[in-house]
Structure formats: C-alpha cells, structure tokens
Design an enzyme around this catalytic site. Structure first.
Site, short mmCIF file in Angstrom:
data_model
loop_
_atom_site.label_atom_id
_atom_site.label_comp_id
_atom_site.label_asym_id
_atom_site.label_seq_id
_atom_site.Cartn_x
_atom_site.Cartn_y
_atom_site.Cartn_z
CG HIS A 104 -34.01 41.95 -57.07
ND1 HIS A 104 -35.52 41.90 -57.08
CD2 HIS A 104 -33.54 40.76 -58.04
CE1 HIS A 104 -35.73 40.40 -57.23
NE2 HIS A 104 -34.37 39.67 -58.42
CG ASP A 107 -36.18 44.65 -55.82
OD1 ASP A 107 -36.58 45.34 -57.70
OD2 ASP A 107 -36.35 43.82 -55.58
C1 XLS Z 1 -37.66 35.29 -60.61
C2 XLS Z 1 -37.51 34.78 -59.58
C3 XLS Z 1 -37.02 35.79 -58.80
C4 XLS Z 1 -35.75 35.71 -57.46
C5 XLS Z 1 -34.50 36.96 -57.65
O1 XLS Z 1 -38.74 34.40 -61.04
O2 XLS Z 1 -38.28 34.03 -58.51
O3 XLS Z 1 -37.79 37.23 -58.11
O4 XLS Z 1 -36.23 35.30 -57.18
O5 XLS Z 1 -33.96 37.76 -58.27
#
Ligand code: XLS
Ligand code: NI
Ligand code: NI
Length: 442
Positions: A104, A107
């Site tokens: 993301h 991140d």
């Molecule tokens: C959350 C999601 C997230 C997505 C990416 O539950 O799995 O991590 O994969 O935004």
C-alpha cells in the site's frame, strides 16, 4: 548502489532440500527452479510478499501494542527509516526467493502533513524501490492505496458521505496508480477497506454504491490516460472493519461490476480468510470468479476455524489448498496474478527467523498443493466423474437445453410421451472424499 549491510546476517538464501530435510530453514516442496511443463515452479506460483504484514506488522492487537521490535527500525527521520526498512525487506524477498512483492502507498512511505508532502515522501521511496527491484530482480505484483487507516476515512473513502473525502481519496489513488505503473506493477488492487456501513440509520446505500462505481470508473479512465496496463482487481471481504462491506464476496462483486458497466475492467483478488468470513470455502470463491472469467489473483492466507475475524494466518492446510489449486488449474491458472502472502506472524512470534519459517511453510504448502492437484488432474478420475455426471446434457434434448434450443412445451411433451420419471443416481460424495484422501496421503 552501495552494498548495504545485512539485516538478516544469520540467514542465508533459503535452499530447496526436499521432503526429507530436517533443516527448518530449507524448502521441502518448493523448488523455485524446478521446471514443470516448460516453466519453473517460481513462474507457476508467482509468490509475493505483503509489505504491510511482513515489514509493518508489529504484532499489535486491540488489547495491546506491538511485540515485534526489528533492529532496523531506528533513527529520527521517518523517510530514512523507511529506506532502511525497505533495504531489509528486499534482502528478505531475495533470501526467501519470492519473485514478487505488494504494497500500500502508506506502508512504504510515511504520510506527511499534507497530500503534497505525502506524495513527496512516496516519490523518495519509489525511487529507492526501483533501485532495489533492479538490484534483486524482484518485481511488483500489485500496488494499492491505503484508504482506511487515516481517521479521515473513518466513514469510507469512495463511499464517504462527504464529497471532500471522496476527492481526497481520488487524489490518493491517482498517485498510487502512477507509482504502481512506475514500478512495473502487473496489477492494481481495490480492497474496499471501509467501503460499507456501520448502520443503515445514517446511510444512503444506493448513493454510496453509485459513488463507489463513479470512483472505479474514474480509476479506469485515469489508468488508461497514463498508459497503465496492469489488471484491476477487486478484493472482496464481507465485513471488518465495517459491519457490512459492499464488496461482500465474489458473487456480489460481479453483480456490482455488471450493474455499473465495470466488469470488462476488473477481475478478483480472492483472499482465503475473506472467503471463509463470507461463509464460503476458498474453493467456492475461486470457482465463482473462474466461471465469470474473472479469476485474477490470490491473497494467500487462512483464518482460524474458531475465530470470526480476519486472522491472516499462514496456510498449511494441504487439503484446502489442493482443492483450491484444482479449481485454479482447471481455470487455466492466474495469468498476471500470483499468490500473495497476505498473512502475518502471531503476536508472540517475535524473532526475525519467524518471518522465514512462516513464509517457508506457506510456500511449501502451495507448492505441495500445486503438485498434488496436478497429479489429480493428470489421473483424470475426478474430471471423468464430473463429466459423466453431466453427460445427459451432451446429446439430444440435454444439448438442446444447454443451447437454449428447446422450451417448456417441448420438454413437457417429451416427459409425458417418452421420458417419464427420472432415475435417481448417487452423488458419490463419500467415494470422492476417499479418492481425494488417497491422493493426499497415498
Ligand atoms: C484486509 C485486506 C488488505 C488488502 C489490501 O483485510 O486483505 O490487506 O489485501 O488492501
Ligand atoms: Ni488481502
Ligand atoms: Ni484480509
């Protein structure tokens, strides 16, 4: 680029040692270089590391702060800490032999006081990531934007009742698409983090869904305008963080995309734990997406059977994975997608080597499941059973039904004049379960 200091000095590149190896830091089933059908196992499986869990996860939960302290998380300047963290991450990607990573925007780079500052921070880390990708050969499976952590998104991003928040989210995704393109991302994921509601008492459901569609149309248009060719993926999840999320499961995602004329532009990123939260099996979600030609990628993890939330554990359930792999292989594979470990360490797993154990187990489990599923398919017994079960649709009036060349009147006449009462046939579920058990433990 100067040779950075090792962040995992005691761990060497993980080697494949085969199923009998007693070395906990070796692969037992995943031999990335093994060639199967002209492609390496690494190419078949396209494993990816999730930056948010592997390098931003600290083991916090609603009852307490983080437990995991990494040696590289030192210093005062958040941008330089982020760079060192990224050095550690790429060292890990290379040592665990993952060909891909995912992130993301927030991140990898700290959020600034303004959007402009956040974008500047992001640009610095994108330049660093680009160098590290080049140096290691690790590629970007997908990028995404975090539209759920910052308090401004507490009532959603594209489905926020305030158009100002919608506009901010649009600006953030615009940038995220640009940086995903800059790093050669093969996909771009939309997980509707808080695109849902807590209560219908304050919610205009129809308007929120219209807004979400408007947002996705704008994203499609913008990607086109900048020449981003990656595949767009929706990642369904029924609940958490909100009580009800609009992208509930694959079936409701397909209905949403078709309703708003978006289906040509999207496929699905299916997460195991989200499937089970929706009351489905992992395999079910894969089959529903594949039936619509919309199977895109996998967020590889597992939930806990006894807990009702997204525990994001590493999956070592060979039966579940083999059945999932069967459906993926039947669908012709994941194409530009891959298996992304959207999975995190348990709170007490605080050692750097735990990160290796977790991913080694995950990779071995998928590799073993892949091989078992190939064996089942090669034997052909399961396929033959299913084909025989539907054989009455291959000829005569059955074929006419499939081709929509018959109608109620004709079928009525047929039943009354010739067919009479159908003869029941066993579904043979127990026989088939035993057959699967033989492959798994034979
Ligand atoms: C959350 C999601 C997230 C997505 C990416 O539950 O799995 O991590 O994969 O935004
Ligand atoms: Ni996910
Ligand atoms: Ni999840």
């Amino acid at each position: 680029m100067k040779k950075a200091k090792a962040h995992f000095p005691r761990i060497r590149t993980i080697a494949y040692e085969g199923p009998k190896s007693a070395n906990a830091l070796a692969f037992k089933h995943y031999n990335p270089d093994e060639v199967i059908d002209g492609r390496t196992l690494s190419d078949h499986l396209r494993f990816s590391i999730a930056y948010w869990h592997a390098f931003r996860g600290v083991g916090s939960d609603p009852f307490g702060p983080g437990t995991i302290v990494r040696p590289w998380e030192k210093g005062r300047d958040p941008v330089s800490i982020a760079k060192t963290r990224m050095d550690a991450a790429f060292e890990f990607f290379a040592k665990i032999r993952a060909p891909f990573w995912c992130f993301h925007d927030r991140d990898i780079a700290p959020e600034g006081r303004t959007l402009a500052e956040s974008n500047r921070n992001l640009d610095k880390l994108i330049a660093h990531a680009s160098d590290l990708q080049e140096a290691t050969g690790v590629k970007l499976l997908w990028g995404t934007a975090n539209l759920f952590s910052n308090p401004r998104y507490m009532c959603g991003a594209a489905t926020n009742p305030d158009a100002h928040v919608f506009a901010y989210a649009a600006a953030q995704v615009k940038k995220a698409l640009e940086v995903t393109k800059a790093l050669g991302g093969e996909n771009y994921v939309f997980w509707g983090g808080r695109e849902g509601y807590e209560t219908l008492l304050n919610t205009d459901l129809k308007r929120e869904q219209d807004h979400l569609a408007a947002f996705l149309h704008m994203a499609v248009d913008y990607a086109k305008s900048i020449g981003f060719k990656g595949q767009f993926l929706i990642e369904p999840k029924p609940k958490e963080p909100t009580k009800h999320q609009y992208d509930f499961d694959v079936a409701s995602g397909i209905a949403f995309l078709r309703t708003y004329g978006l289906d040509r532009h999207f496929k699905f990123n299916i997460e195991t734990n989200h499937a089970t939260l929706a009351g489905h099996s992992f395999q079910h979600e894969i089959e529903v997406a594949a039936a619509a030609g919309m199977l895109g990628s996998i967020d590889a993890n597992a939930g806990d059977e006894l807990l009702g939330w997204d525990t994001d554990q590493f999956n070592t359930n060979i039966r579940e994975l083999t059945l999932a792999m069967l459906s993926i292989l039947k669908a012709g594979g994941l194409g530009a997608g891959g298996f992304n470990f959207d999975a995190k360490l348990r709170r007490p797993s605080i050692d750097p080597e735990d990160l290796f154990f977790a991913h080694i187990g995950g990779m071995d489990a998928y590799a073993l499941a892949f091989k078992l599923a190939r064996r089942i398919r090669a034997d052909g017994k399961l396929d033959a059973f299913i084909a025989a079960r539907y054989a009455s649709y291959d000829t005569g009036y059955g074929r006419a039904i499939e081709r929509r060349r018959t109608n109620f009147r004709e079928l009525n006449r047929l039943v009354l004049s010739q067919l009479g009462e159908p003869k029941p046939r066993s579904g043979k579920q127990e026989y088939l379960e035993n057959l699967i058990m033989q492959y798994l433990h034979g």
